[in-house]
Design an enzyme around this catalytic site. Structure first.
Site, PDB file in Angstrom:
ATOM      1  N   ASN A 124       0.860  -1.186   0.000  1.00 54.20           N
ATOM      2  CA  ASN A 124       0.000   0.000   0.000  1.00 54.20           C
ATOM      3  C   ASN A 124       0.890   1.229   0.000  1.00 54.20           C
ATOM      4  OD1 ASN A 124      -2.394   1.594   0.352  1.00 54.20           O
ATOM      5  ND2 ASN A 124      -1.933   1.751   2.539  1.00 54.20           N
ATOM      6  N   HIS A 173       0.791   5.074   1.646  1.00 55.36           N
ATOM      7  CA  HIS A 173       0.063   5.880   2.630  1.00 55.36           C
ATOM      8  C   HIS A 173       0.724   7.251   2.713  1.00 55.36           C
ATOM      9  CE1 HIS A 173      -2.380   6.807   6.106  1.00 55.36           C
ATOM     10  NE2 HIS A 173      -1.287   7.262   6.692  1.00 55.36           N
TER      11      HIS A 173
HETATM   12  C1  GRF Z   1      -2.678   8.993  -2.228  1.00 54.14           C
HETATM   13  O1  GRF Z   1      -2.315  10.131  -1.513  1.00 54.14           O
HETATM   14  C2  GRF Z   1      -2.328   7.746  -1.484  1.00 54.14           C
HETATM   15  O2  GRF Z   1      -1.168   7.889  -0.699  1.00 54.14           O
HETATM   16  C3  GRF Z   1      -3.498   7.543  -0.582  1.00 54.14           C
HETATM   17  O3  GRF Z   1      -4.617   7.961  -1.338  1.00 54.14           O
HETATM   18  C4  GRF Z   1      -4.199   8.856  -2.354  1.00 54.14           C
HETATM   19  C5  GRF Z   1      -4.610   8.237  -3.651  1.00 54.14           C
HETATM   20  O4  GRF Z   1      -4.347   9.061  -4.757  1.00 54.14           O
HETATM   21  N1  GRF Z   1      -3.566   6.178  -0.113  1.00 54.14           N
HETATM   22  P1  GRF Z   1      -4.456   8.451  -6.218  1.00 54.14           P
HETATM   23  O5  GRF Z   1      -5.816   7.819  -6.340  1.00 54.14           O
HETATM   24  O6  GRF Z   1      -3.344   7.464  -6.393  1.00 54.14           O
HETATM   25  O7  GRF Z   1      -4.302   9.632  -7.128  1.00 54.14           O
END
Ligand code: GRF
Length: 211
Positions: A107, A109
């Site tokens: 993942n 984060h």
């Molecule tokens: C990102 O900031 C990621 O770290 C978090 O949710 C956001 C998703 O952005 N888990 P995207 O959909 O990849 O543009």
């Protein structure tokens, strides 16, 4: 050739970064599928345009979290996933799902874990007076936003930052570290000892952004 399955819920910019790196750097891998729990996830259009298989598994269509998790897992397995990358996937996955994909579930984060698991990380970092924030790629464990850290990017928190400005700079770095980390998996360079991730070779697991 290894199969990457990417799970999204929305915009999908991290998914895009992985898709582009896979093509541009000619990885010995393919994006086998992009799976969303929402039919209206904007990222699905990008994947479809690139000829990538897309799947929608609507969480609302299932009576329980376990039933959703099972359907999702089955769909992912159908694409022969060697690695499953959560990229803005906004559902909490149950322990059985996490166990099933143990060692191949990662993942990203938007905080420097273990600080600020959960939502609204940028606002919380600013309110806590943090001088740096960032993003972490980590293995997924049953505990939310936990698990061994594969890569991090640190970004300064600037005096006039609000959550949106900080988020935008962190996101730029997410697009750097996530494809890099996925590639380490594909190249079998990742190992975990006592909860600490080691990468074979000389690549840095930390990016320090100047701004
Ligand atoms: C990102 O900031 C990621 O770290 C978090 O949710 C956001 C998703 O952005 N888990 P995207 O959909 O990849 O543009």
């Amino acid at each position: 050739m290894k199969n990457i399955v990417i799970l999204i819920s929305g915009r999908g910019s991290n998914m895009e970064a992985i898709v582009r790196a896979c093509a541009d750097e000619r990885w010995d891998a393919r994006i086998a599928a992009v799976v969303s729990n929402r039919a209206d996830a904007a990222g699905l259009a990008f994947a479809r345009d690139r000829g990538i298989a897309t799947e929608v598994v609507e969480h609302r269509a299932f009576p329980s979290r376990n039933a959703f998790d099972d359907a999702l897992a089955e769909r992912i397995e159908r694409h022969g996933a060697d690695i499953v990358a959560l990229a803005g996937f906004m559902r909490i996955l149950g322990a059985a799902f996490v166990r099933r994909f143990d060692g191949r579930l990662v993942n990203i984060h938007p905080s420097l874990l273990p600080a600020f698991p959960g939502l609204e990380t940028h606002r919380r970092a600013i309110e806590a007076g943090c001088k740096a924030s960032g993003a972490s790629v980590h293995f997924v464990t049953a505990e939310l936003d936990h698990g061994p850290i594969v890569a991090q990017a640190a970004v300064p928190v600037l005096p006039d930052d609000d959550a949106a400005r900080l988020a935008a700079r962190v996101l730029e770095q997410e697009h750097v570290i996530y494809p890099r980390a996925v590639r380490w998996f594909l190249d079998d360079r990742v190992s975990v000892r006592n909860g600490v991730v080691h990468i074979k070779g000389s690549d840095a697991q930390l990016v320090l952004a100047a701004r």
